[in-house]
Design a protein around this motif. Sequence first.
Motif, PDB file in Angstrom:
ATOM      1  N   ILE A 100       1.772  31.429  -9.073  1.00  0.00           N
ATOM      2  CA  ILE A 100       0.436  32.046  -9.041  1.00  0.00           C
ATOM      3  C   ILE A 100      -0.484  31.292  -8.094  1.00  0.00           C
ATOM      4  CG2 ILE A 100      -1.598  32.653 -10.400  1.00  0.00           C
ATOM      5  CD1 ILE A 100       0.257  32.902 -12.822  1.00  0.00           C
ATOM      6  N   LYS A 101      -0.480  29.997  -8.187  1.00  0.00           N
ATOM      7  CA  LYS A 101      -1.324  29.171  -7.317  1.00  0.00           C
ATOM      8  C   LYS A 101      -0.478  28.057  -6.702  1.00  0.00           C
ATOM      9  CE  LYS A 101      -2.976  26.241 -11.127  1.00  0.00           C
ATOM     10  NZ  LYS A 101      -2.145  26.862 -12.183  1.00  0.00           N
ATOM     11  N   GLY A 102      -0.983  27.548  -5.571  1.00  0.00           N
ATOM     12  CA  GLY A 102      -0.295  26.469  -4.884  1.00  0.00           C
ATOM     13  C   GLY A 102      -1.217  25.280  -4.699  1.00  0.00           C
ATOM     14  N   TRP A 103      -0.641  24.122  -4.419  1.00  0.00           N
ATOM     15  CA  TRP A 103      -1.446  22.917  -4.255  1.00  0.00           C
ATOM     16  C   TRP A 103      -0.722  21.920  -3.359  1.00  0.00           C
ATOM     17  CZ3 TRP A 103       0.900  24.464  -8.770  1.00  0.00           C
ATOM     18  CH2 TRP A 103       2.001  23.709  -9.183  1.00  0.00           C
ATOM     19  N   GLY A 104      -1.488  20.958  -2.880  1.00  0.00           N
ATOM     20  CA  GLY A 104      -0.942  19.862  -2.093  1.00  0.00           C
ATOM     21  C   GLY A 104      -1.997  18.792  -1.960  1.00  0.00           C
ATOM     22  N   GLY A 105      -1.590  17.531  -2.026  1.00  0.00           N
ATOM     23  CA  GLY A 105      -2.556  16.448  -1.918  1.00  0.00           C
ATOM     24  C   GLY A 105      -1.899  15.106  -2.135  1.00  0.00           C
ATOM     25  N   SER A 106      -2.696  14.051  -2.007  1.00  0.00           N
ATOM     26  CA  SER A 106      -2.178  12.701  -2.198  1.00  0.00           C
ATOM     27  C   SER A 106      -3.267  11.794  -2.746  1.00  0.00           C
ATOM     28  CB  SER A 106      -1.633  12.138  -0.874  1.00  0.00           C
ATOM     29  OG  SER A 106      -2.658  12.091   0.100  1.00  0.00           O
ATOM     30  N   LYS A 107      -2.817  10.686  -3.369  1.00  0.00           N
ATOM     31  CA  LYS A 107      -3.737   9.691  -3.914  1.00  0.00           C
ATOM     32  C   LYS A 107      -3.208   8.298  -3.598  1.00  0.00           C
ATOM     33  CE  LYS A 107      -5.247  12.519  -7.868  1.00  0.00           C
ATOM     34  NZ  LYS A 107      -5.324  12.595  -9.353  1.00  0.00           N
ATOM     35  N   MET A 108      -4.082   7.443  -3.081  1.00  0.00           N
ATOM     36  CA  MET A 108      -3.718   6.061  -2.827  1.00  0.00           C
ATOM     37  C   MET A 108      -3.413   5.369  -4.150  1.00  0.00           C
ATOM     38  SD  MET A 108      -3.510   3.917  -0.205  1.00  0.00           S
ATOM     39  CE  MET A 108      -4.705   4.418   1.042  1.00  0.00           C
ATOM     40  N   TRP A 109      -2.265   4.711  -4.193  1.00  0.00           N
ATOM     41  CA  TRP A 109      -1.783   4.046  -5.411  1.00  0.00           C
ATOM     42  C   TRP A 109      -1.742   5.003  -6.603  1.00  0.00           C
ATOM     43  CZ3 TRP A 109      -5.801   0.878  -2.940  1.00  0.00           C
ATOM     44  CH2 TRP A 109      -5.258  -0.109  -2.119  1.00  0.00           C
ATOM     45  N   GLY A 110      -1.720   6.308  -6.316  1.00  0.00           N
ATOM     46  CA  GLY A 110      -1.663   7.294  -7.384  1.00  0.00           C
ATOM     47  C   GLY A 110      -2.986   7.513  -8.095  1.00  0.00           C
ATOM     48  N   VAL A 111      -4.081   6.907  -7.570  1.00  0.00           N
ATOM     49  CA  VAL A 111      -5.375   6.955  -8.265  1.00  0.00           C
ATOM     50  C   VAL A 111      -6.492   7.472  -7.364  1.00  0.00           C
ATOM     51  CG1 VAL A 111      -7.130   5.592  -9.454  1.00  0.00           C
ATOM     52  CG2 VAL A 111      -4.701   5.052  -9.787  1.00  0.00           C
ATOM     53  N   VAL A 143       0.856  -1.195   0.000  1.00  0.00           N
ATOM     54  CA  VAL A 143       0.000   0.000   0.000  1.00  0.00           C
ATOM     55  C   VAL A 143       0.888   1.240   0.000  1.00  0.00           C
ATOM     56  CG1 VAL A 143      -1.819   1.276   1.190  1.00  0.00           C
ATOM     57  CG2 VAL A 143      -1.770  -1.229   1.299  1.00  0.00           C
ATOM     58  N   TRP A 144       0.681   2.110  -0.977  1.00  0.00           N
ATOM     59  CA  TRP A 144       1.475   3.336  -1.073  1.00  0.00           C
ATOM     60  C   TRP A 144       0.600   4.465  -1.594  1.00  0.00           C
ATOM     61  CZ3 TRP A 144       1.913   5.543  -5.957  1.00  0.00           C
ATOM     62  CH2 TRP A 144       1.567   4.721  -7.037  1.00  0.00           C
ATOM     63  N   ALA A 145       1.059   5.661  -1.367  1.00  0.00           N
ATOM     64  CA  ALA A 145       0.329   6.852  -1.825  1.00  0.00           C
ATOM     65  C   ALA A 145       1.279   7.753  -2.587  1.00  0.00           C
ATOM     66  CB  ALA A 145      -0.274   7.606  -0.652  1.00  0.00           C
ATOM     67  N   ALA A 146       0.758   8.396  -3.611  1.00  0.00           N
ATOM     68  CA  ALA A 146       1.500   9.415  -4.354  1.00  0.00           C
ATOM     69  C   ALA A 146       1.107  10.779  -3.803  1.00  0.00           C
ATOM     70  CB  ALA A 146       1.190   9.340  -5.843  1.00  0.00           C
ATOM     71  N   ALA A 147       2.085  11.548  -3.355  1.00  0.00           N
ATOM     72  CA  ALA A 147       1.821  12.876  -2.805  1.00  0.00           C
ATOM     73  C   ALA A 147       2.501  13.927  -3.665  1.00  0.00           C
ATOM     74  CB  ALA A 147       2.330  12.967  -1.368  1.00  0.00           C
ATOM     75  N   GLU A 148       1.880  15.105  -3.720  1.00  0.00           N
ATOM     76  CA  GLU A 148       2.476  16.195  -4.496  1.00  0.00           C
ATOM     77  C   GLU A 148       2.182  17.532  -3.840  1.00  0.00           C
ATOM     78  OE1 GLU A 148       1.386  18.065  -8.669  1.00  0.00           O
ATOM     79  OE2 GLU A 148       2.570  16.228  -8.954  1.00  0.00           O
ATOM     80  N   ASP A 149       3.211  18.356  -3.684  1.00  0.00           N
ATOM     81  CA  ASP A 149       3.093  19.734  -3.224  1.00  0.00           C
ATOM     82  C   ASP A 149       3.767  20.624  -4.254  1.00  0.00           C
ATOM     83  OD1 ASP A 149       1.891  18.936  -0.867  1.00  0.00           O
ATOM     84  OD2 ASP A 149       3.724  19.057   0.319  1.00  0.00           O
ATOM     85  N   GLY A 150       3.358  21.898  -4.304  1.00  0.00           N
ATOM     86  CA  GLY A 150       4.065  22.804  -5.186  1.00  0.00           C
ATOM     87  C   GLY A 150       3.343  24.121  -5.380  1.00  0.00           C
ATOM     88  N   HIS A 151       3.973  24.985  -6.163  1.00  0.00           N
ATOM     89  CA  HIS A 151       3.347  26.214  -6.629  1.00  0.00           C
ATOM     90  C   HIS A 151       3.977  26.598  -7.961  1.00  0.00           C
ATOM     91  CE1 HIS A 151       6.496  29.324  -6.191  1.00  0.00           C
ATOM     92  NE2 HIS A 151       6.877  28.697  -5.097  1.00  0.00           N
ATOM     93  N   ASP A 152       3.238  27.365  -8.745  1.00  0.00           N
ATOM     94  CA  ASP A 152       3.732  27.791 -10.052  1.00  0.00           C
ATOM     95  C   ASP A 152       3.969  29.297 -10.112  1.00  0.00           C
ATOM     96  OD1 ASP A 152       1.174  28.829 -10.109  1.00  0.00           O
ATOM     97  OD2 ASP A 152       0.458  27.554 -11.745  1.00  0.00           O
TER      98      ASP A 152
END
Length: 230
Positions: free
Chosen positions: A83-94, A72-81
């Motif tokens: 102008i806007k920022g984001w952060g979140g995760s998805k189990m198995w990347g889905v 069991v793994w999760a894909a997580a991503e944080d960042g900004h461009d």
Amino acid sequence: MSIDRSTLPPNVRRWIDRCVPVETPIPNQILNAQEGEIDVRGKWMRFTARTVYDRQPFAFRWSASIRIMPGVWAAAEDGHDGIKGWGGSKMWGVVPMGGRKGLEVFSMQFVRSLAELPWMPQFVLALPDLAWSDTSDTTFEVRANAAGQEYAVTFELDGGEEIIRASSTRPYDIPGGFVEVPWRCEFSNYRRFEGVRIPASAVATYEKSDGDWTYWRGETTSMKETIARP
């Protein structure tokens, strides 16, 4: 555009001279590989990650694979461009496990990117919109404007002219919103990657009213520069 390092405040100049050799080409992009542990709901979980830092516009994207349990793994991503920022995760990347957007999230990620300048010191010589000032014999500050707000991060040097701590206030998400909380990232174990000296180890901590919460500790395992320009 390249900035003359002699125009930097003395503390900043000492740090840059220590970490970035003279005539080092300034890249358009820096890729750092990391591994470490992250606190997820009170449990430390292993991760491997890659951070892509962009010089123009100044931005970053942290992509990680977090091991939750065997199989069991999760894909997580944080960042900004920029102008806007984001952060979140998805189990198995889905399967979505949660995500964050909005001005507070942009602020959270933009402060983080400023604090992570020790991992991309080359960019200091190519970002004229950053304002630097010495604040004591061993500290200096960087200020930047983004999304209509001004942000500031303070850096502390050790006796070897290397950054050992970045600190600021940073949004912390709570049920129903965010609060501004003192935050720090501590750096150590400097090594040379691609000829540039950066910290291989770091620990991130929120200084909450009910006590410090260290939630991230990691190691930089490689650094790669791309599209280098003199």
